[in-house]
Design an enzyme around this catalytic site. Structure first.
Site: not given
Ligand code: PLP
Length: 402
Positions: A253, A341
C-alpha cells in the site's frame, strides 16, 4: 540564534519537538533537509484521507486521485511521464530496485567506486564490476569504456550517480550514457539522483537514462518516501511481491501522504531552484573563503571538478572526524563526516579513499552542506567555530599543516 525552526510552520507540537535542542548552524542538508512548510501542509491534509488507493469505493477513489495527481506532478517536474514514476520508501529502495531489478540470470551491474552504499553494496552483492574515479572524484570514463567494450553483453545495468553526496562532484552522465548505448546496448542506464533535485535540472541531466532514483527528504519532503523513474518498464523485475501496486514493480500500500508531500516539496524546489542556487552558491563561496582565510593550507575535496553549489568537503590530515564533529556539535553546529553507518560509528570515507586520500586524511574528513534554509549568520558562525575547532585539534595533535 534560532535556526531550523524558521522553516517550520506554527504548529505548536512541531515547535515543541524542535525546541528540545538548540542549533546554531544546521550544515547537514546533504544528510537530510528540514521539511518545507508546503510539504508538511500537503502531508497533513493527505493524512486525513482514509481510503486505500487500491480500493474501489469513494474513499479509495479520493486517495487514488491524490496519489495519481502526486505521481503526475513528480513526473512532470523530473521530465518523466506519470506512468514512469514508481513510488518507493526512499532512495535506498529505489537504488536496490534499479540494481537487483535489472540483474541476475548472468547479467551483472556496473557502478563507480564512489556510489552511495545503496548502490555500491547492491552491485557488489551481485558480483558486479566497480569503475574507479580520478583524484578529483569523477568516474574514469576510459576505464568504463574498456570494460564495456570487452564485457558489455554481460551487463544488465550501469549505475553512476548524478552528484556525489560527500564531495558534491557532478558526474559526466551524458558521456556515461553514450558509452553504454554504444558498447552495451542491452544494458539499462541508472543514476542515483538523490542529491540533486534542488540544484540541477533532473530531467535535463538524466535525459536518455532508463532508471533514476530520488528521495523526498533531500529536498524538503518527508523521510521514507522516494521514487524510481522507470523509463523502460518491461525490462526490470520487482523485488517485492504482493498486491501488484506501482505497475507490479513495487507491491505494498502506497505512502499516500508521503507522495503528496514529496510532490509539493519537489514543486517548490524546482520552481525556486535558480534563486536558491544563486544564494547558496554565494553562501558556499563565503564559507570556503572564510575558512581558507583562517586555515591557509586547506582546499575542498573535488574542487577541481564541477561541483554542486551546496557541498564542501575537507580532509584534515591527522585529525579525527569524530572529535571534530563532537566539538562542533557542542558548539551547536550540525555537520557530518560524509560517511556514517547506522550505528553512528565513522569509518574512513570510501569516497575519499577512492580519490587517493590516505587513511589518515580520510579519517579526518568534514562535510559542510548548505541548503535552502541556510542563512548568512549560520555561515558566519560556522566559519569561526569550524576554524576554532580544527585549529585547537590540530595544535593538540601537532599537525604540521596548521
Ligand atoms: N543515495 C544517495 C546519493 C544519498 O545521499 C542517500 C542518502 O543519504 C541515499 C541514496 C539513500 O536515500 P534514503 O535515505 O532516502 O534511503
Amino acid at each position: 540564534m534560532q535556526n531550523s525552526s524558521t522553516f517550520l510552520p506554527g504548529s505548536p507540537s512541531i515547535q515543541l519537538a524542535n525546541s528540545i535542542y538548540h542549533v546554531e548552524a544546521y550544515l547537514d542538508h546533504a544528510a537530510t533537509t528540514p521539511m518545507n512548510p508546503v510539504a508538511l501542509q500537503a502531508q497533513i491534509q493527505a493524512s486525513s484521507l482514509i481510503g486505500n488507493p487500491s480500493g474501489s469505493h469513494r474513499a479509495a477513489r479520493a486517495a487514488k486521485d491524490l496519489l495519481e495527481r502526486s505521481r503526475e506532478e513528480v513526473g512532470a517536474l523530473l521530465g518523466a511521464a506519470a506512468s514512469e514514476v514508481i513510488f518507493t520508501s526512499g532512495g535506498t529502495e529505489a537504488d536496490n530496485l534499479a540494481i537487483f531489478g535489472s540483474t541476475g540470470g548472468g547479467r551483472i551491474a556496473v557502478c563507480s567506486t564512489i556510489e552511495h552504499h545503496a548502490v555500491l553494496d547492491s552491485v557488489k552483492a551481485g558480483g558486479g564490476k566497480l569503475i574507479g574515479v580520478t583524484s578529483s572524484g569523477a568516474i574514469k570514463l576510459e576505464e568504463l569504456e574498456s570494460f564495456l567494450k570487452e564485457g558489455g553483453e554481460r551487463v544488465g545495468v550501469v549505475s553512476v550517480m548524478a552528484a556525489n553526496n560527500e564531495t558534491g562532484v557532478v558526474q559526466p552522465l551524458a558521456e556515461v550514457c553514450a558509452l553504454v548505448r554504444r558498447y552495451a546496448p542491452k544494458a539499462l542506464c541508472h543514476t542515483d539522483a538523490v542529491q540533486v533535485p534542488s540544484y540541477l535540472d533532473v530531467g535535463e541531466i538524466t535525459a536518455g537514462f532508463d532508471l533514476v532514483s530520488i528521495s523526498g527528504h533531500k529536498f524538503g519532503g518527508p523521510k521514507g518516501i522516494g521514487a524510481l523513474l522507470v523509463r523502460r518498464p518491461a525490462s526490470i523485475k520487482a523485488l517485492f511481491h504482493g498486491g501488484g501496486q506501482e505497475r507490479e514493480l513495487r507491491s505494498g500500500t502506497q505512502n499516500l501522504a508521503g507522495a503528496a508531500a514529496m510532490a509539493a516539496a519537489l514543486r517548490d524546489a524546482v520552481e525556486n531552484r535558480d534563486e536558491n542556487v544563486r544564494r547558496i552558491s554565494m553562501l558556499t563561496e563565503k564559507l570556503r573563503s572564510g575558512l581558507s582565510a583562517k586555515l591557509a593550507s586547506i582546499k575542498p575535496n573535488g574542487a577541481d571538478e564541477v561541483q554542486m553549489c551546496n557541498i564542501t568537503n575537507y580532509c584534515f590530515d591527522g585529525l579525527n572526524s569524530e572529535e571534530i564533529l563532537f566539538l562542533l556539535d557542542a558548539a551547536g553546529i550540525c555537520a557530518s563526516a560524509g560517511s556514517s553507518c547506522a550505528s553512528g560509528a565513522l569509518n574512513p570515507s570510501h569516497v575519499l579513499l577512492e580519490m587517493g586520500h590516505s587513511k589518515s586524511e580520510a579519517s579526518g574528513s568534514l562535510r559542510l552542506s548548505l541548503g535552502v534554509t541556510t542563512t548568512e549568520e549560520e555561515v558566519d558562525y560556522a566559519i569561526e567555530a569550524v576554524a576554532g575547532v580544527v585549529r585547537e585539534l590540530a595544535i593538540k595533535k601537532g599537525a604540521l599543516w596548521i
